[in-house]
Enzyme design. Sequence first.
Site, PDB file in Angstrom:
ATOM      1  N   HIS A 126       0.851  -1.196   0.000  1.00  0.00           N
ATOM      2  CA  HIS A 126       0.000   0.000   0.000  1.00  0.00           C
ATOM      3  C   HIS A 126       0.883   1.242   0.000  1.00  0.00           C
ATOM      4  O   HIS A 126       2.082   1.174   0.270  1.00  0.00           O
ATOM      5  CB  HIS A 126      -0.893   0.030   1.250  1.00  0.00           C
ATOM      6  CG  HIS A 126      -0.129   0.236   2.525  1.00  0.00           C
ATOM      7  ND1 HIS A 126       0.699  -0.727   3.070  1.00  0.00           N
ATOM      8  CD2 HIS A 126      -0.026   1.309   3.353  1.00  0.00           C
ATOM      9  CE1 HIS A 126       1.261  -0.271   4.161  1.00  0.00           C
ATOM     10  NE2 HIS A 126       0.856   0.978   4.362  1.00  0.00           N
ATOM     11  N   ASP A 128       0.416   5.256   1.873  1.00  0.00           N
ATOM     12  CA  ASP A 128      -0.325   5.645   3.064  1.00  0.00           C
ATOM     13  C   ASP A 128      -1.531   6.542   2.759  1.00  0.00           C
ATOM     14  O   ASP A 128      -1.412   7.548   2.059  1.00  0.00           O
ATOM     15  CB  ASP A 128       0.615   6.368   4.049  1.00  0.00           C
ATOM     16  CG  ASP A 128       1.652   5.416   4.617  1.00  0.00           C
ATOM     17  OD1 ASP A 128       1.305   4.241   4.843  1.00  0.00           O
ATOM     18  OD2 ASP A 128       2.797   5.839   4.813  1.00  0.00           O
ATOM     19  N   HIS A 275       4.767   0.252   0.200  1.00  0.00           N
ATOM     20  CA  HIS A 275       5.518  -0.507   1.192  1.00  0.00           C
ATOM     21  C   HIS A 275       4.667  -1.625   1.785  1.00  0.00           C
ATOM     22  O   HIS A 275       3.431  -1.611   1.672  1.00  0.00           O
ATOM     23  CB  HIS A 275       6.090   0.400   2.282  1.00  0.00           C
ATOM     24  CG  HIS A 275       5.075   1.236   2.984  1.00  0.00           C
ATOM     25  ND1 HIS A 275       4.479   2.339   2.419  1.00  0.00           N
ATOM     26  CD2 HIS A 275       4.525   1.127   4.228  1.00  0.00           C
ATOM     27  CE1 HIS A 275       3.627   2.878   3.268  1.00  0.00           C
ATOM     28  NE2 HIS A 275       3.625   2.152   4.375  1.00  0.00           N
ATOM     29  N   ARG A 290       5.354   6.923  13.716  1.00  0.00           N
ATOM     30  CA  ARG A 290       5.372   7.425  12.337  1.00  0.00           C
ATOM     31  C   ARG A 290       4.825   8.839  12.275  1.00  0.00           C
ATOM     32  O   ARG A 290       3.799   9.147  12.888  1.00  0.00           O
ATOM     33  CB  ARG A 290       4.512   6.513  11.461  1.00  0.00           C
ATOM     34  CG  ARG A 290       4.725   6.735   9.978  1.00  0.00           C
ATOM     35  CD  ARG A 290       3.828   5.829   9.159  1.00  0.00           C
ATOM     36  NE  ARG A 290       2.570   6.469   8.863  1.00  0.00           N
ATOM     37  CZ  ARG A 290       1.530   5.864   8.284  1.00  0.00           C
ATOM     38  NH1 ARG A 290       1.600   4.599   7.957  1.00  0.00           N
ATOM     39  NH2 ARG A 290       0.420   6.529   8.046  1.00  0.00           N
TER      40      ARG A 290
HETATM   41  C1  SIN Z   1       3.219   1.383   7.766  1.00  0.00           C
HETATM   42  O1  SIN Z   1       2.500   0.968   6.868  1.00  0.00           O
HETATM   43  O2  SIN Z   1       3.405   2.567   7.968  1.00  0.00           O
HETATM   44  C2  SIN Z   1       3.935   0.394   8.672  1.00  0.00           C
HETATM   45  C3  SIN Z   1       5.255   0.035   8.108  1.00  0.00           C
HETATM   46  C4  SIN Z   1       6.033  -0.847   9.034  1.00  0.00           C
HETATM   47  O3  SIN Z   1       5.618  -1.069  10.171  1.00  0.00           O
HETATM   48  O4  SIN Z   1       7.094  -1.312   8.631  1.00  0.00           O
END
Ligand code: SIN
Length: 301
Positions: A126, A128, A275, A290
């Site tokens: 995905h 974000d 990612h 994050r």
């Molecule tokens: C996310 O999608 O922001 C999580 C990525 C992660 O935990 O590596």
Amino acid sequence: MSMQTSKRPLVDIKALAPQTITIEPLTPVIGAEIGGVDLSRPLSEQQFGEIRDAFNTYHVLVFRDQVLTAEDHKRFGRLFGKLHVHPYHSKNSPPFHADTRGAPDPEILVVKADQNSRYVAGEGWHSDVTCDVEPPMGSMLYITETPEIGGGDTCFLSTIAAYDSLSPKMQDFVKTLTAVHDGAKPYTGAYGTTPPEGGWPKTTHPVVIRHPENGKLSLFVNRGFTTKIHELTRSESDAILEMLWHHIESRLEFQCRVRWRPNSLTFWDNRCAQHHAVWDYYPYSRYGQRVSIVGERPRLW
Ligand code: SIN
């Protein structure tokens, strides 16, 4: 002649000649480790410019051995724009994490997994919050605790490389399309649960967008949020989305993998990278925070 892949290099490494940072590419297509920077201190203009250029070239930047407060983290984020508040916060219902270390902060999303987790954030390809009208242009994940047994990597892929390697006919076709991105989909899809009540953002974006800074074209549909191509029937839309996702996700040469160590920060570009968090460490724990930065409305111009 194969119609499939243009073989020109996507990353112009020679165009970067940094003087205040070091750049170690992870692959020739996506990802680089950046050295010589202490993100707990204000950056000089030159350092910031060199980081921004590296970001627009490599799309995923890894900074090691950073000891950061939440304020340091947010200060680095703000250099790139306004900080994003995740729709979870306005719903007051974080799906996988109470904010357990420090006071809840709407500009910080806690990314945490342990023996009690039933699912983890981002376990599926995905970018974000593409359900937002102005989705985050980038996100910075700061991991402070990695699983004792190893694992918990994050995989990334370049949607510029994915667009670039479609045939010219398919490129022309997908450029005519727009698609719906629905904030409820992660709940009904990856998390296998019911979305909290109150309505989630649902927005239409072009299937191909132009990156506002490096000018490259990028495939902007992701399995996490995209639900339907407007201009097609349901069965056509399902088939085209499945074909595009397979193309985007299955080619190892579009990808890099970040192996976390405690106190690493990775900054990724949601406009041209997807990612996937790898949850291979249950029942061990992983913890991070994050910060995301609001972007422009995605456009094809
Ligand atoms: C996310 O999608 O922001 C999580 C990525 C992660 O935990 O590596």
